[in-house]
Design an enzyme around this catalytic site. Structure first.
Site, PDB file in Angstrom:
ATOM      1  N   GLY A  74      11.092  -2.568   5.597  1.00  0.00           N
ATOM      2  CA  GLY A  74      10.329  -3.825   5.682  1.00  0.00           C
ATOM      3  C   GLY A  74       9.843  -4.235   4.304  1.00  0.00           C
ATOM      4  O   GLY A  74      10.025  -5.383   3.865  1.00  0.00           O
ATOM      5  N   HIS A  75       9.232  -3.291   3.597  1.00  0.00           N
ATOM      6  CA  HIS A  75       8.798  -3.569   2.220  1.00  0.00           C
ATOM      7  C   HIS A  75       9.994  -3.907   1.335  1.00  0.00           C
ATOM      8  O   HIS A  75       9.937  -4.831   0.521  1.00  0.00           O
ATOM      9  CB  HIS A  75       8.112  -2.336   1.614  1.00  0.00           C
ATOM     10  CG  HIS A  75       6.865  -1.895   2.315  1.00  0.00           C
ATOM     11  ND1 HIS A  75       6.811  -0.729   3.042  1.00  0.00           N
ATOM     12  CD2 HIS A  75       5.637  -2.450   2.400  1.00  0.00           C
ATOM     13  CE1 HIS A  75       5.581  -0.574   3.523  1.00  0.00           C
ATOM     14  NE2 HIS A  75       4.852  -1.608   3.159  1.00  0.00           N
TER      15      HIS A  75
ATOM     16  N   GLN B 118      -2.461 -12.529   7.799  1.00  0.00           N
ATOM     17  CA  GLN B 118      -2.681 -12.245   6.377  1.00  0.00           C
ATOM     18  C   GLN B 118      -2.022 -13.301   5.487  1.00  0.00           C
ATOM     19  O   GLN B 118      -2.584 -13.705   4.469  1.00  0.00           O
ATOM     20  CB  GLN B 118      -2.123 -10.857   6.042  1.00  0.00           C
ATOM     21  CG  GLN B 118      -2.170 -10.497   4.572  1.00  0.00           C
ATOM     22  CD  GLN B 118      -1.845  -9.037   4.336  1.00  0.00           C
ATOM     23  OE1 GLN B 118      -2.721  -8.206   4.401  1.00  0.00           O
ATOM     24  NE2 GLN B 118      -0.594  -8.725   4.066  1.00  0.00           N
TER      25      GLN B 118
ATOM     26  N   MET C  33       0.841  -1.206   0.000  1.00  0.00           N
ATOM     27  CA  MET C  33       0.000   0.000   0.000  1.00  0.00           C
ATOM     28  C   MET C  33       0.871   1.249   0.000  1.00  0.00           C
ATOM     29  O   MET C  33       0.400   2.340   0.342  1.00  0.00           O
ATOM     30  CB  MET C  33      -0.950  -0.015   1.191  1.00  0.00           C
ATOM     31  CG  MET C  33      -1.905  -1.213   1.126  1.00  0.00           C
ATOM     32  SD  MET C  33      -3.419  -0.974   2.040  1.00  0.00           S
ATOM     33  CE  MET C  33      -2.785  -0.772   3.688  1.00  0.00           C
TER      34      MET C  33
ATOM     35  N   SER D  55       4.188   1.413   7.991  1.00  0.00           N
ATOM     36  CA  SER D  55       3.872   2.702   7.370  1.00  0.00           C
ATOM     37  C   SER D  55       3.157   3.610   8.358  1.00  0.00           C
ATOM     38  O   SER D  55       3.173   4.828   8.221  1.00  0.00           O
ATOM     39  CB  SER D  55       2.977   2.498   6.143  1.00  0.00           C
ATOM     40  OG  SER D  55       3.599   1.620   5.241  1.00  0.00           O
ATOM     41  N   ARG D  56       2.491   3.002   9.346  1.00  0.00           N
ATOM     42  CA  ARG D  56       1.738   3.813  10.314  1.00  0.00           C
ATOM     43  C   ARG D  56       2.636   4.422  11.393  1.00  0.00           C
ATOM     44  O   ARG D  56       2.184   5.297  12.135  1.00  0.00           O
ATOM     45  CB  ARG D  56       0.641   2.972  10.971  1.00  0.00           C
ATOM     46  CG  ARG D  56      -0.490   2.590   9.999  1.00  0.00           C
ATOM     47  CD  ARG D  56      -1.634   1.915  10.735  1.00  0.00           C
ATOM     48  NE  ARG D  56      -2.756   1.604   9.856  1.00  0.00           N
ATOM     49  CZ  ARG D  56      -2.872   0.482   9.160  1.00  0.00           C
ATOM     50  NH1 ARG D  56      -1.933  -0.446   9.229  1.00  0.00           N
ATOM     51  NH2 ARG D  56      -3.931   0.283   8.381  1.00  0.00           N
TER      52      ARG D  56
HETATM   53  P1  AMP Z   1       1.431  -2.917   3.520  1.00  0.00           P
HETATM   54  O1  AMP Z   1       1.957  -1.868   2.609  1.00  0.00           O
HETATM   55  O2  AMP Z   1       1.384  -2.512   4.956  1.00  0.00           O
HETATM   56  O3  AMP Z   1       0.148  -3.519   3.023  1.00  0.00           O
HETATM   57  O4  AMP Z   1       2.495  -4.083   3.493  1.00  0.00           O
HETATM   58  C1  AMP Z   1       2.878  -4.684   2.273  1.00  0.00           C
HETATM   59  C2  AMP Z   1       3.675  -5.934   2.579  1.00  0.00           C
HETATM   60  O5  AMP Z   1       4.842  -5.582   3.316  1.00  0.00           O
HETATM   61  C3  AMP Z   1       2.880  -6.921   3.446  1.00  0.00           C
HETATM   62  O6  AMP Z   1       3.138  -8.243   2.977  1.00  0.00           O
HETATM   63  C4  AMP Z   1       3.454  -6.688   4.804  1.00  0.00           C
HETATM   64  O7  AMP Z   1       3.363  -7.814   5.642  1.00  0.00           O
HETATM   65  C5  AMP Z   1       4.899  -6.370   4.481  1.00  0.00           C
HETATM   66  N1  AMP Z   1       5.525  -5.653   5.592  1.00  0.00           N
HETATM   67  C6  AMP Z   1       5.087  -4.518   6.188  1.00  0.00           C
HETATM   68  N2  AMP Z   1       5.877  -4.182   7.222  1.00  0.00           N
HETATM   69  C7  AMP Z   1       6.841  -5.136   7.294  1.00  0.00           C
HETATM   70  C8  AMP Z   1       7.961  -5.356   8.159  1.00  0.00           C
HETATM   71  N3  AMP Z   1       8.241  -4.549   9.171  1.00  0.00           N
HETATM   72  N4  AMP Z   1       8.750  -6.448   7.927  1.00  0.00           N
HETATM   73  C9  AMP Z   1       8.457  -7.282   6.899  1.00  0.00           C
HETATM   74  N5  AMP Z   1       7.418  -7.128   6.058  1.00  0.00           N
HETATM   75  C10 AMP Z   1       6.622  -6.076   6.251  1.00  0.00           C
END
Ligand code: AMP
Length: 281
Positions: A37-38, A154, A31, A187-188
């Site tokens: 992390g991403h 998820q 998103m 992201s939050r």
């Molecule tokens: P989001 O943009 O929050 O929907 O996350 C996109 C992907 O990045 C999802 O598969 C999340 O689980 C992964 N993700 C988000 N934060 C982390 C993190 N700290 N470590 C590993 N993967 C992450």
């Protein structure tokens, strides 16, 4: 050169050429508001595939809280810079009309995997996730797709979805990336005040502490320790903390009830909803 694509038609046309050249396609749905992390998912995707596709789309149907949707950070330009540096080939950044030319009325049923924890506290969330990820998989038809274990439930829901829809994609789960002080990257996190940001690592710290003595305590004692420690801090409110079978996502009452045991937590730090988890065994 990385290409930014806004339409499903164009994405399919590009990928069709790659497929003709027998190139393997990896996909990372996000998103946006990207952080390391991403990028850890993108790095792995680049390494394991010939072509790496990253989608950036804030999916309205998975938000059960309108304020959360409205305040969700959107930073496409910075995201593209990070993705280009990471070796991404295509950024797929559609608008809502592209993904939902008409309302998606599909209702998925993943049984007890999606009805607990996040599913119980965010009604409709996983249905929205399944709607968008299935559409993105249809558009991309990846060989592999990468998800973070931060969103532990998820990953299980996505695996259930691909089985149900018989989608030939390999789901790859990647470890949680953390800030130096232990806070799970999210992201939050940018929405935390300075004081909240300073307190937020207590979540990961408490989970880690609990894993040190988990074996000598009962499941209930560990739950009470984690929720008690966090709720004692006046910036934190635990929404739920459950110790579950990592495969079925159902609560266990005894450590011997499962071989794979994970503690999943959601905490409000002020108004910001943070999630994290820890593997006990
Ligand atoms: P989001 O943009 O929050 O929907 O996350 C996109 C992907 O990045 C999802 O598969 C999340 O689980 C992964 N993700 C988000 N934060 C982390 C993190 N700290 N470590 C590993 N993967 C992450």
């Amino acid at each position: 050169m990385m290409k930014i694509i806004n339409s499903i038609k164009e994405l399919k046309a590009c990928l069709a050429k790659n497929r003709l050249d027998k190139q393997q396609i990896g996909f990372v749905p996000t998103m946006g508001a990207l952080h390391q992390g991403h990028i850890s998912l993108v790095d792995r995707c680049v390494k394991e595939n010939d072509i790496c596709v990253v989608s950036v789309f804030v999916n309205p149907t998975q938000f059960n809280d309108k304020k959360d949707l409205d305040t969700y950070p959107r930073t496409l330009e910075a995201d593209c810079a990070l993705l280009e540096a990471a070796g991404c080939d295509y950024v797929f950044a559609p608008d809502a009309a592209e993904m939902y030319p008409e309302p998606d009325t599909r209702e998925f049923d993943f049984g007890t995997i999606s009805s607990v924890m996040e599913g119980a506290h965010r009604p409709g969330h996983f249905n929205g996730v399944a709607q968008i990820v299935s559409k993105l998989f249809d558009a991309t038809e990846p060989d592999r797709a990468y998800f973070g274990e931060k969103d532990f439930q998820q990953v299980a829901v996505i695996r259930a979805m691909t089985e149900q829809l018989q989608m030939p994609v390999q789901i790859v789960a990647c470890p949680i990336m953390r800030e130096a002080d232990g806070l799970a990257m999210s992201s939050r996190n940018v929405r935390l005040t300075a004081n909240q940001r300073q307190k937020a690592p207590l979540i990961a710290h408490t989970l880690k502490e609990s894993s040190k003595f988990a074996a000598e305590k009962s499941v209930k004692e560990v739950i009470d320790y984690v929720t008690g420690t966090l709720n004692a801090d006046d910036t934190m409110r635990v929404e739920y903390f459950e110790i579950v079978d990592g495969n079925t996502l159902q609560r266990i009452s005894d450590w011997a009830d499962a071989d794979y045991v994970v503690g999943c937590i959601t905490v409000y730090c002020g108004e910001v909803r943070l999630i994290d988890n820890i593997t006990y065994k």
